[in-house]
Structure formats: C-alpha cells, structure tokens
Design an enzyme around this catalytic site. Structure first.
Site, PDB file in Angstrom:
ATOM      1  CB  SER A 184       1.679  -2.362   0.138  1.00  0.00           C
ATOM      2  OG  SER A 184       1.907  -3.432  -0.749  1.00  0.00           O
ATOM      3  CB  THR A 185       5.635  -1.446  -2.468  1.00  0.00           C
ATOM      4  OG1 THR A 185       4.749  -2.335  -3.149  1.00  0.00           O
ATOM      5  CG2 THR A 185       7.018  -1.517  -3.088  1.00  0.00           C
ATOM      6  CG  HIS A 210      -0.336  -5.565   0.976  1.00  0.00           C
ATOM      7  ND1 HIS A 210      -0.548  -4.530   0.104  1.00  0.00           N
ATOM      8  CD2 HIS A 210      -1.503  -5.723   1.657  1.00  0.00           C
ATOM      9  CE1 HIS A 210      -1.785  -4.084   0.239  1.00  0.00           C
ATOM     10  NE2 HIS A 210      -2.379  -4.792   1.185  1.00  0.00           N
ATOM     11  CG  MET A 303       1.558  -0.541  -6.887  1.00  0.00           C
ATOM     12  SD  MET A 303       2.371   0.680  -7.893  1.00  0.00           S
ATOM     13  CE  MET A 303       1.870   0.118  -9.538  1.00  0.00           C
ATOM     14  CG  ASP A 306      -5.708  -3.152   0.665  1.00  0.00           C
ATOM     15  OD1 ASP A 306      -6.939  -3.094   0.837  1.00  0.00           O
ATOM     16  OD2 ASP A 306      -4.961  -3.910   1.324  1.00  0.00           O
TER      17      ASP A 306
END
Length: 362
Positions: A184-185, A210, A303, A306
């Site tokens: 993600s991030t 993401h 972050m 997930d």
C-alpha cells in the site's frame, strides 16, 4: 500529542475549503496554511513548514510535480497528490509517485464538493498514513462523507471468498508456482525496486497495490517500460505464467483460480474489504486455497492491516511467506500486523526480496 500540521496547495478555492473543513473535524490534524499555487506556498513556508502537504497536480505558475521535486530536494516531507481522474492526470501522478509522493487523493471534474465531502474519511486516513512515512526510505528509493468521521464497516475477506483453510491441501495437482505480493503506502516505489531487479523469466506474479481506478493501468504501463518481465493490469481470466506480473485493477478485487494445472485470475467487483478494493486479504486467501505450498507470499510497506490475515492463511496452507523489514518500509504497518499474527516466515529488507523471488522459482 502534537497535531499533524497540513498545508493545502490547490488552485481551486473549493478544494481548499472543503478539505480544510473535513480536517477541522479531526482533532489530531490541523491546516496551518493554504495556497492557490506553489509560488504562494513557497512564500508561506518561510514562516512554518508542515508535516504533510496536499498538492494539486495542475496549477498556474508552477505545477505540482515541480513543487514536489523542490520539496524533496530541500526538505523531504510527505506529499499527498490531489489528482484528477483524467488519463492525463493519471500519467503525471505516476511521475509524482516515482518522485516521492506518498499517496493519491482523486477528484472528479463534476460534483467536486459532494465527492470531497463523501471522501473526508479517506482524506484523513491518507494524511495520518503520510505523517507516519519514513522519508529517509522514500528519499533513498527516489534519489532525492456527509458524516465525515463516520467509519464504514470493516469487511473481512469473507465478503468475497469463504474461508476454507484445508482446501489447498487437496488441490496440489500442479507443480506450477506463483508469487503473491501485497502493498500500500510506499508500495509504488517498493514494487519498482523489486520488479525492476527480476529477470525476464521469473515465476508468475500477482499483485495488489492499493490504488484508485485508472491509476493501476498507468502504473503497470510505467513498470512494464522499466522491467524485464511483462507487467500489466490484470483482466478477468488472464493466465498467470512465468515472465508475467499482473496488477489488480483499482476498484476491483483479484483472486487466483485454477483451470486444470494452470493458474488464472478472476477480477470482479464486490464490497470494500478492510476498506480497500482491491484487497490484499482477498488475493492472499485465494492463493492460500488454490496454490498452498506452491506459493510465495510477500507483504510490503503500507498503512493498516490489509493482508495480515491472508498471509497467515497462506503460511498455514504451507506457503513460504516474507514480510518487508521495518528498516526499508515507508510505513511499517501491514508487515508489522502480519508479523504479529504469525503470518510472516521471515522479515527481509527490500533489496533482498528480488533474490528470494528468483530462488523460489528455481
């Protein structure tokens, strides 16, 4: 506890106003300044420097990408790009992510006020995530809601795929291997660092990053030009084979399936899982059920949590599992949660992950 200080740089007065109003409802964040373009912003930075920037891409006098590069050169600070959903905006946003931007807030051309109000939870989450970013790592990789605080129910992977922990043990009628990656991030830079170091003939890879709709296709296209492997956005029914990496499209879940001895992907709509679509948990659960010990699962910077449960399911099904080490994570969230649940077999820094992928397929 100190508040997260935010500067909003956008030529739209409406965007500045609505985002400021959304942030004002969150006690841990405050807007310390707004500016209609980067030239005004630079003047205001002489008085106070924020913890997080929210920056538009297309602005007069100086564009957001140029401003981002100036920030990264002078004083690396988390930057969230506020980008149009248009294809042109997506292309420039990919450049911004490569230059060190932490996250994306998308905005449509129409019904902007309503959209931003409905997205206030996502904006606040993006700011909190950005504020945690390890900018030393970012720099090393780049070379330089109407009811705003209402939280949507947090769906698990059950919303897309029932949990059947032992199914994989009955489905090993193939020796084909598959690598599943979730991030993600900070993941755009991390994926580039990993995939660009893999040879053309590498075990087939399925990826959830993401990212909003439209941006995943642009991201895959960019990576395809940098990597020896073929990288592209996944389409429903695509076969997973050596030399190909498939990235789940924004706004759709991706699951691994079997067709005889071959793996393929199923891409379809569904509810948000862990407030994400695509969700890493959905992908990892499907890999656990379909590939079991023939899979390698990797969870990288991001972050939240997930993918943590899905990686544990993969490990329980016999898969090899890796979590990115905190030392190289932009945000040590998802790998940390997976480690705490017992889903991580080994933690490795980013530069060692390509070697593990190559070794797994040999």
């Amino acid at each position: 506890m100190n508040k997260i200080k935010v500067m909003i740089v956008d030529d739209s007065a409406l965007v500045r106003q609505v985002i400021t109003q959304a942030i004002s409802r969150e006690p841990s964040i405050e807007v310390i300044a707004t500016a209609q373009d980067p030239v005004f912003a630079i003047d205001k930075l002489k008085a106070q420097w924020p913890d997080v920037f929210i920056v538009d891409i297309e602005m007069p006098r100086m564009d957001g990408l140029t401003f981002l590069k100036k920030i990264m050169a002078e004083r690396p600070t988390p930057v969230i790009i506020c980008s149009s959903l248009a294809d042109k905006g997506a292309q420039v946003t990919m450049e911004a992510l490569a230059a060190g931007a932490i996250n994306i807030i998308t905005k449509p051309k129409l019904n902007l006020k309503s959209f931003l109000e409905d997205s206030s939870n996502d904006i606040i989450s993006a700011i909190k995530s950005a504020a945690r970013a390890n900018m030393r790592v970012v720099r090393s990789m780049t070379g330089a809601a109407r009811s705003p605080l209402a939280v949507a129910p947090k769906q698990s992977a059950d919303a897309m795929l029932a949990s059947t922990p032992h199914q994989g043990a009955r489905m090993y009628g193939t020796t084909d291997r598959v690598v599943a990656i979730g991030t993600s991030t900070g993941g755009t830079q991390a994926l580039e660092a990993v995939l660009s170091r893999l040879p053309a003939v590498t075990t087939g890879i399925v990826i959830v990053q993401h990212m909003p709709e439209k941006f995943t296709a642009m991201f895959a296209e960019r990576l395809n030009g940098l990597c020896a492997m073929e990288i592209r956005e996944a389409r429903d029914g695509d076969r997973v084979h050596p030399g190909l990496a498939l990235i789940a499209p924004g706004g759709r879940h991706m699951m691994l399936r079997r067709n005889g001895a071959q793996y393929l992907v199923e891409v379809r709509d569904g509810p948000l899982v862990n407030r994400h679509k695509p969700s890493v948990d959905v992908l990892f659960r499907s890999v656990a059920q379909v590939a079991g010990r023939n899979a390698l699962g990797i969870i990288m910077t991001g972050m939240g949590d997930d993918g943590a449960r899905g990686l544990k399911e993969m490990r329980d099904a016999g898969a090899t599992t890796i979590g990115e080490d905190e030392s190289t994570c932009v945000v040590y969230g998802m790998p940390k949660e997976a480690f705490k649940l017992g889903g991580v077999g080994r933690e490795l820094p980013l530069d060692q992950i390509p070697r593990e992928i190559v070794g797994f397929g040999s």
